[in-house]
Design an enzyme around this catalytic site. Sequence first.
Site, PDB file in Angstrom:
ATOM      1  N   ASP A 139     -12.549   3.105  -1.705  1.00 44.59           N
ATOM      2  CA  ASP A 139     -12.541   2.900  -0.247  1.00 44.59           C
ATOM      3  C   ASP A 139     -13.419   3.995   0.356  1.00 44.59           C
ATOM      4  O   ASP A 139     -13.046   5.175   0.379  1.00 44.59           O
ATOM      5  CB  ASP A 139     -11.094   2.972   0.262  1.00 44.59           C
ATOM      6  N   LYS A 155     -14.763   0.783  11.318  1.00 43.01           N
ATOM      7  CA  LYS A 155     -14.879   2.213  11.607  1.00 43.01           C
ATOM      8  C   LYS A 155     -16.357   2.608  11.749  1.00 43.01           C
ATOM      9  O   LYS A 155     -17.037   2.107  12.625  1.00 43.01           O
ATOM     10  CB  LYS A 155     -14.141   2.993  10.517  1.00 43.01           C
ATOM     11  N   ARG A 199     -17.629 -20.945   6.503  1.00 40.35           N
ATOM     12  CA  ARG A 199     -16.716 -20.104   5.709  1.00 40.35           C
ATOM     13  C   ARG A 199     -17.447 -19.616   4.462  1.00 40.35           C
ATOM     14  O   ARG A 199     -17.312 -18.470   4.048  1.00 40.35           O
ATOM     15  CB  ARG A 199     -15.441 -20.878   5.327  1.00 40.35           C
ATOM     16  N   TYR A 229      -4.479   5.140   3.386  1.00 39.69           N
ATOM     17  CA  TYR A 229      -4.189   4.470   4.656  1.00 39.69           C
ATOM     18  C   TYR A 229      -2.868   3.692   4.544  1.00 39.69           C
ATOM     19  O   TYR A 229      -2.661   2.961   3.561  1.00 39.69           O
ATOM     20  CB  TYR A 229      -5.357   3.540   5.028  1.00 39.69           C
TER      21      TYR A 229
HETATM   22  O1  P1T Z   1      -8.038  -1.935   9.951  1.00 38.07           O
HETATM   23  P1  P1T Z   1      -8.832  -2.612   8.869  1.00 38.07           P
HETATM   24  O2  P1T Z   1     -10.238  -2.917   9.243  1.00 38.07           O
HETATM   25  O3  P1T Z   1      -8.119  -3.776   8.274  1.00 38.07           O
HETATM   26  O4  P1T Z   1      -9.010  -1.529   7.686  1.00 38.07           O
HETATM   27  C1  P1T Z   1      -7.945  -1.006   6.961  1.00 38.07           C
HETATM   28  C2  P1T Z   1      -8.297   0.377   6.456  1.00 38.07           C
HETATM   29  C3  P1T Z   1      -8.658   0.535   5.138  1.00 38.07           C
HETATM   30  N1  P1T Z   1      -8.993   1.740   4.630  1.00 38.07           N
HETATM   31  C4  P1T Z   1      -8.990   2.843   5.400  1.00 38.07           C
HETATM   32  C5  P1T Z   1      -9.363   4.156   4.810  1.00 38.07           C
HETATM   33  C6  P1T Z   1      -8.648   2.753   6.750  1.00 38.07           C
HETATM   34  O5  P1T Z   1      -8.675   3.873   7.490  1.00 38.07           O
HETATM   35  C7  P1T Z   1      -8.281   1.493   7.291  1.00 38.07           C
HETATM   36  C8  P1T Z   1      -7.865   1.338   8.714  1.00 38.07           C
HETATM   37  N2  P1T Z   1      -7.440   2.523   9.305  1.00 38.07           N
HETATM   38  C9  P1T Z   1      -6.982   2.677  10.586  1.00 38.07           C
HETATM   39  C10 P1T Z   1      -6.826   1.663  11.443  1.00 38.07           C
HETATM   40  C11 P1T Z   1      -6.651   4.056  10.972  1.00 38.07           C
HETATM   41  O6  P1T Z   1      -6.525   4.362  12.167  1.00 38.07           O
HETATM   42  O7  P1T Z   1      -6.525   4.899  10.065  1.00 38.07           O
END
Ligand code: P1T
Length: 380
Positions: A170, A195, A46, A98
């Site tokens: 972000d 992503k 961890r 988001y």
């Molecule tokens: O899904 P996760 O890895 O927890 O990330 C969240 C997140 C944070 N910031 C942005 C700009 C994002 O696009 C996302 C996740 N977005 C999607 C799953 C989507 O389809 O837009």
Amino acid sequence: MKFNTKTIHGKQQPDKAYGAVMPPIYQTSTYAQSTPGGHKGYEYSRTHNPTRTALENALASIENGNYGMAFASGLAAIDAIMKLLKPGDEVISTSDLYGGTYRLFTKIFEGYGIKFQFVGMQNAANIESYVNTNTKLIWVETPTNPMMNIIDIEAASIVAKKYNILLAVDNTFATPYLQRPLDLGADIVMHSATKYIGGHSDLVMGALIVKDKEVADKLYFIQNASGAICGPMDSFLALRGIKTLHVRMQRHCENGKAIAEYLANHPKISTVYWPGFSNHPNHDIAKKQMDDFGGMISFVTKGNNYTEAIRIVENLKIFTLAESLGGVESLAGHPASMTHASIPKEEREKTGVVDSLIRLSVGIEDINDLIDDLAQALGK
Ligand code: P1T
């Protein structure tokens, strides 16, 4: 070292044990100690894991930071940032963001006494008027998901520095291939590494990168104390993804441009949201802070028709109808019912996320196949 070399070599060395060029997947929870505290830098996974360390170093390198941290998801990474705050503190956040980030802020952290002000930041001068003595964090998402608004990171950082407020960006949509927020004055860069960083739609992960040791130490403490870390297999996959980030992004940008232009000239489409257009309201800022315009595009059809939007996304054959973005394959989404469904309709529509909005994550397939696919789906 230039960016295209950093993705492959930045803060990376062959593994110390046998010289493995890619770090082994250290699938272990714990490490033998010769005497209590007598270990080789790793005691419990961890806290640290060598595969994760290799990834965290690479993340720091490509974002021009000094410290990287990898988490179980993008939201886990944002959650760690929010834990820097205490009840009574205030956050000024981008209003179009988001849906899951909005949900985390309003449904979890508001409950712990943190106040959020959602502000249209396309004019960065707006930010300063919301600052008060409780403001501790400015949260910028740029380009925004899904409206592709662009926020001037440097202008936001001037406000943040003036009032001694942390600025977190972000950088999920742009990636460091296109924009490097730490160079523009941000304190923390965040990624949904699910992503473009991972790039192959085969993992869920978050990342934070910072320059300052004091901020890094606080975040490392939270990472270990709260424990939302990612595992060694996912760390390996994300590191492998980073090695091709620059070539993938180059093609995402080329295909994105071609599709944005195709859609803008299509008789059925009224508006295409893509920061590369000279008539995009923040095109000048995009040109200033980004090296290209990326592969994310949103659009609405003429007549603003929900049923037609659903029909289009259902008819696509190469674009897959799915949540997420940033993988090699093209995806289409309907934000109002998918990624942004957790934002109340009234709030959503204020920022342009109407029921007819379609979002595309343009992949790296052959551009002619992608355009033919859109043509048939729009034509039906
Ligand atoms: O899904 P996760 O890895 O927890 O990330 C969240 C997140 C944070 N910031 C942005 C700009 C994002 O696009 C996302 C996740 N977005 C999607 C799953 C989507 O389809 O837009």
